[in-house]
Scaffold this motif. Structure first.
Motif, PDB file in Angstrom:
ATOM      1  N   ASN A  37      23.676  35.687  17.353  1.00 42.48           N
ATOM      2  CA  ASN A  37      22.283  35.890  17.775  1.00 42.48           C
ATOM      3  C   ASN A  37      21.775  34.766  18.671  1.00 42.48           C
ATOM      4  O   ASN A  37      21.185  35.020  19.725  1.00 42.48           O
ATOM      5  CB  ASN A  37      21.366  36.090  16.579  1.00 42.48           C
ATOM      6  CG  ASN A  37      21.437  37.495  16.026  1.00 42.48           C
ATOM      7  OD1 ASN A  37      22.073  38.377  16.603  1.00 42.48           O
ATOM      8  ND2 ASN A  37      20.810  37.711  14.894  1.00 42.48           N
ATOM      9  N   GLY A  38      21.962  33.526  18.266  1.00 48.42           N
ATOM     10  CA  GLY A  38      21.504  32.400  19.084  1.00 48.42           C
ATOM     11  C   GLY A  38      22.198  32.352  20.426  1.00 48.42           C
ATOM     12  O   GLY A  38      21.580  32.047  21.460  1.00 48.42           O
ATOM     13  N   LEU A  39      23.492  32.671  20.438  1.00 44.75           N
ATOM     14  CA  LEU A  39      24.240  32.655  21.697  1.00 44.75           C
ATOM     15  C   LEU A  39      23.805  33.774  22.631  1.00 44.75           C
ATOM     16  O   LEU A  39      23.784  33.601  23.850  1.00 44.75           O
ATOM     17  CB  LEU A  39      25.739  32.748  21.411  1.00 44.75           C
ATOM     18  CG  LEU A  39      26.322  31.577  20.618  1.00 44.75           C
ATOM     19  CD1 LEU A  39      27.791  31.823  20.315  1.00 44.75           C
ATOM     20  CD2 LEU A  39      26.125  30.269  21.347  1.00 44.75           C
ATOM     21  N   ILE A  40      23.439  34.914  22.080  1.00 41.03           N
ATOM     22  CA  ILE A  40      22.936  36.014  22.917  1.00 41.03           C
ATOM     23  C   ILE A  40      21.602  35.623  23.536  1.00 41.03           C
ATOM     24  O   ILE A  40      21.360  35.857  24.726  1.00 41.03           O
ATOM     25  CB  ILE A  40      22.826  37.317  22.097  1.00 41.03           C
ATOM     26  CG1 ILE A  40      24.222  37.815  21.714  1.00 41.03           C
ATOM     27  CG2 ILE A  40      22.054  38.391  22.870  1.00 41.03           C
ATOM     28  CD1 ILE A  40      24.236  38.931  20.679  1.00 41.03           C
ATOM     29  N   ILE A  41      20.741  35.002  22.744  1.00 49.42           N
ATOM     30  CA  ILE A  41      19.451  34.552  23.284  1.00 49.42           C
ATOM     31  C   ILE A  41      19.686  33.523  24.388  1.00 49.42           C
ATOM     32  O   ILE A  41      19.059  33.584  25.454  1.00 49.42           O
ATOM     33  CB  ILE A  41      18.559  33.995  22.162  1.00 49.42           C
ATOM     34  CG1 ILE A  41      18.130  35.132  21.231  1.00 49.42           C
ATOM     35  CG2 ILE A  41      17.334  33.283  22.739  1.00 49.42           C
ATOM     36  CD1 ILE A  41      17.442  34.677  19.967  1.00 49.42           C
ATOM     37  N   ALA A  42      20.591  32.578  24.152  1.00 51.66           N
ATOM     38  CA  ALA A  42      20.900  31.579  25.181  1.00 51.66           C
ATOM     39  C   ALA A  42      21.471  32.241  26.434  1.00 51.66           C
ATOM     40  O   ALA A  42      21.147  31.848  27.555  1.00 51.66           O
ATOM     41  CB  ALA A  42      21.885  30.552  24.628  1.00 51.66           C
ATOM     42  N   ALA A  43      22.305  33.275  26.253  1.00 54.31           N
ATOM     43  CA  ALA A  43      22.868  33.978  27.404  1.00 54.31           C
ATOM     44  C   ALA A  43      21.789  34.693  28.202  1.00 54.31           C
ATOM     45  O   ALA A  43      21.825  34.708  29.433  1.00 54.31           O
ATOM     46  CB  ALA A  43      23.935  34.966  26.939  1.00 54.31           C
ATOM     47  N   LEU A  44      20.815  35.274  27.509  1.00 54.36           N
ATOM     48  CA  LEU A  44      19.730  35.979  28.210  1.00 54.36           C
ATOM     49  C   LEU A  44      18.720  35.014  28.820  1.00 54.36           C
ATOM     50  O   LEU A  44      17.901  35.424  29.648  1.00 54.36           O
ATOM     51  CB  LEU A  44      19.041  36.967  27.268  1.00 54.36           C
ATOM     52  CG  LEU A  44      19.878  38.204  26.937  1.00 54.36           C
ATOM     53  CD1 LEU A  44      19.199  39.044  25.865  1.00 54.36           C
ATOM     54  CD2 LEU A  44      20.134  39.032  28.196  1.00 54.36           C
ATOM     55  N   ALA A  45      18.787  33.741  28.444  1.00 55.94           N
ATOM     56  CA  ALA A  45      17.918  32.747  29.078  1.00 55.94           C
ATOM     57  C   ALA A  45      18.263  32.592  30.553  1.00 55.94           C
ATOM     58  O   ALA A  45      17.429  32.157  31.347  1.00 55.94           O
ATOM     59  CB  ALA A  45      18.036  31.403  28.358  1.00 55.94           C
ATOM     60  N   LYS A  46      19.481  32.979  30.926  1.00 57.82           N
ATOM     61  CA  LYS A  46      19.888  32.909  32.333  1.00 57.82           C
ATOM     62  C   LYS A  46      19.228  33.992  33.166  1.00 57.82           C
ATOM     63  O   LYS A  46      19.259  33.932  34.381  1.00 57.82           O
ATOM     64  CB  LYS A  46      21.407  33.036  32.441  1.00 57.82           C
ATOM     65  CG  LYS A  46      22.140  31.872  31.835  1.00 57.82           C
ATOM     66  CD  LYS A  46      23.627  32.048  31.968  1.00 57.82           C
ATOM     67  CE  LYS A  46      24.341  30.834  31.415  1.00 57.82           C
ATOM     68  NZ  LYS A  46      25.785  30.925  31.589  1.00 57.82           N
ATOM     69  N   PRO A  48      17.724  38.484  33.073  1.00 56.64           N
ATOM     70  CA  PRO A  48      18.046  39.830  32.596  1.00 56.64           C
ATOM     71  C   PRO A  48      19.495  40.180  32.923  1.00 56.64           C
ATOM     72  O   PRO A  48      20.054  39.706  33.902  1.00 56.64           O
ATOM     73  CB  PRO A  48      17.077  40.731  33.367  1.00 56.64           C
ATOM     74  CG  PRO A  48      15.977  39.828  33.796  1.00 56.64           C
ATOM     75  CD  PRO A  48      16.603  38.480  34.003  1.00 56.64           C
ATOM     76  N   ALA A  49      20.065  41.016  32.065  1.00 56.75           N
ATOM     77  CA  ALA A  49      21.463  41.392  32.258  1.00 56.75           C
ATOM     78  C   ALA A  49      21.703  42.751  31.620  1.00 56.75           C
ATOM     79  O   ALA A  49      21.045  43.118  30.649  1.00 56.75           O
ATOM     80  CB  ALA A  49      22.372  40.348  31.614  1.00 56.75           C
TER      81      ALA A  49
END
Length: 168
Positions: A37-46, A48-49
């Motif tokens: 979950n935290g890694l997905i949030i960090a990934a979406l910080a870059k 929208p995808a």
């Protein structure tokens, strides 16, 4: 002759206070402590995808797990889902305002982890990859105290994450 008894107001006992951690903290760790979950949030910080782009940003996650975690994060309004109709319809994911608000504590957690958690010697396949953390271009700021320093974490349009520390 009977003596009238003076009645005293009934003593109301206070309900017992919970002795465990604050409930809000328990809820936060229940959600964010789930793997990925935290890694997905960090990934979406870059930014929208679509599903495939999120999967690329979080190496090692299976399609099924990513779908489940995105559904959970969408249900609690940390991630916004945008279905784009058309011949090649795509679903894009982005951080919601609540998800963006989580980036400051996430950056603080990153600083803490770098300072206090040793690097793992376990093989990379045993642990999820850590994506780079990019905060949104909207300026945000947080102050974190660590040891004898106070650190300011902020995002700026011209820098991903800026951390300034000063000794007390």
């Amino acid at each position: 002759m009977t003596n009238p008894q003076h009645s005293q107001p009934a003593h109301r006992s206070e309900p017992p206070q919970p002795t465990g951690p604050p409930l809000a903290l328990t809820r936060a760790f229940a959600l964010l402590g789930r793997r990925w979950n935290g890694l997905i949030i960090a990934a979406l910080a870059k930014g929208p995808a679509d599903f495939a782009q999120v999967r690329e940003r979080v190496p090692g996650i299976s399609d099924l797990m990513l779908a489940q975690r995105l559904q959970e994060l969408t249900a609690v309004d940390l991630v916004a889902r945008n279905d784009q109709p058309g011949p090649s319809s795509r679903t894009h994911y982005a951080l919601s305002p609540h998800g963006n608000a989580f980036l400051i504590p996430l950056a603080a957690l990153l600083v803490w982890a770098e300072d206090h958690l040793p690097a793992s010697d376990s093989p990379a396949s045993d642990r999820p990859a850590t994506p780079d953390l990019d905060l949104p271009s909207t300026p945000v700021r947080a102050v974190v105290s660590r040891r004898d320093e106070e650190c300011e974490i902020r995002s700026r349009p011209d820098a991903d994450v800026e951390v300034r520390c000063a000794c007390h």
